[in-house]
Design a protein around this motif. Sequence first.
Motif, PDB file in Angstrom:
ATOM      1  N   LYS A 178      10.268 -14.138  -9.127  1.00 49.48           N
ATOM      2  CA  LYS A 178       9.066 -14.884  -8.203  1.00 49.48           C
ATOM      3  C   LYS A 178       7.795 -15.050  -9.201  1.00 49.48           C
ATOM      4  N   ALA A 179       7.397 -14.057  -9.735  1.00 50.50           N
ATOM      5  CA  ALA A 179       6.210 -14.044 -10.567  1.00 50.50           C
ATOM      6  C   ALA A 179       6.331 -15.144 -11.390  1.00 50.50           C
ATOM      7  N   GLU A 180       7.696 -15.135 -12.292  1.00 49.85           N
ATOM      8  CA  GLU A 180       7.730 -16.211 -13.157  1.00 49.85           C
ATOM      9  C   GLU A 180       7.715 -17.483 -12.737  1.00 49.85           C
ATOM     10  N   TYR A 181       8.407 -17.667 -11.341  1.00 55.48           N
ATOM     11  CA  TYR A 181       8.173 -18.985 -10.812  1.00 55.48           C
ATOM     12  C   TYR A 181       6.838 -19.425 -10.708  1.00 55.48           C
ATOM     13  N   ALA A 182       5.913 -18.594 -10.203  1.00 56.58           N
ATOM     14  CA  ALA A 182       4.497 -18.857  -9.991  1.00 56.58           C
ATOM     15  C   ALA A 182       3.642 -19.320 -11.231  1.00 56.58           C
ATOM     16  N   LYS A 183       4.008 -18.600 -12.281  1.00 47.70           N
ATOM     17  CA  LYS A 183       3.620 -19.162 -13.594  1.00 47.70           C
ATOM     18  C   LYS A 183       3.886 -20.338 -14.144  1.00 47.70           C
ATOM     19  N   ARG A 184       5.339 -20.691 -14.011  1.00 45.04           N
ATOM     20  CA  ARG A 184       6.023 -21.840 -14.263  1.00 45.04           C
ATOM     21  C   ARG A 184       5.475 -23.058 -13.723  1.00 45.04           C
TER      22      ARG A 184
END
Length: 398
Positions: A353-359
């Motif tokens: 989810k953090a990677e999604y927010a960053k992406r």
Amino acid sequence: MYKFILFLGICLAFASGSKPPEKSPAKHPARLPVADNKCQKIVGCYYINNENEQVDPTLNIEMIDVHICTHLFYSSVSLKKNASIELDDAYTDEGEGGGYERISKLSKRNKRFKTLTTIVEYGILFDPKMRGKLVDNIVAFLQKYKLNGIELKSQYLAENNAVASDKQNFVLLLKALKENFDKHGLILALSVDGYESTANKYDIKEISKYVSFIILKAFDFHGNPDVTAKRPKAGHIAPLYHSSKENAEERKLNVDYIVKYWITKGAPPNKLILGTTFSGIDYTLVNPKIVGRDAPVVVDPKYSIPPTSYYYTCPWEKNRVWTTLWDKEQQVPYISKRKEMIAYENVASIKLKAEYAKRMQLGGVFADSIEEDDFSGHCGGEKFTLLKTMSRVLRDKC
């Protein structure tokens, strides 16, 4: 010989008038960057003070790590019909040694750390006659308790059918708040539930002009007692993506859908903060052999499905009696033992989810709530396991 050549080269460099190369400045000179610089991603931490209520070990205010959280959201207040502000838990928060005084002291450990409180309203926000008084009272309250801003949540909009005038009056209130907040350097955050129906109650493009950021609570998609009573099957509290087994309406109940919906309606990605939860749903299975999404569950109309948290679930991940299941489509875990099954977040799912927010180039992430994390490291890992996982992702190669 090598040392002699190196020394000779340095001497020649000075002799020729040139200077040795200066050390490049650190990419992040502070331990954590501030919220207004180019690389900053907000790590918002919602905290519930259970010190006076909980027998089990709990997270005290002084235990909060101000070098992980950039913004702390503490407690709540209510707006009354006369535009006055009332503490929801005066016994805990008011006076010397109260909650608000204690969290204000946290800023001394990190000057970039911001503290906010939640304001919940039930209709007064939409009264244009009360707008000026309301704004003044909010600013006075923040200054009294040395807070940096508010998280505004409109229960009126969430629970009622908003008409065009409601939307417009809400925008005008945000505009008035921003004009006054800017004079005092205060933060104006808006908190919204992660449903399409909630999004449609706001003029998203207009409200985005006046808020510092919008906390999009992209969770509680399943486990609602009213929904489960009609559809007695399991679902995850916060699936990242939809399932191929879902129908058109069910495919709206995930993080990816609601984030993209807000963006298409005019919300700037950098003003959206992805709301995550460290809570879980504790299901009772009808058949212990059928687990995961869509598993038939027992529904008792007299009781809601009990919640749980990562703090209480993580010890079972290393227990052989429990079986962990990973949903590859929705990118979330379940853990089960006999007829008990828990839908929750673990390190792998919260990292995604953090990677999604960053992406997606969102403004950061928000954790609800940090006392439900493994704040003590009792599961054998580091303290604040989930929170640190998100923080590392957002700050890696910023």
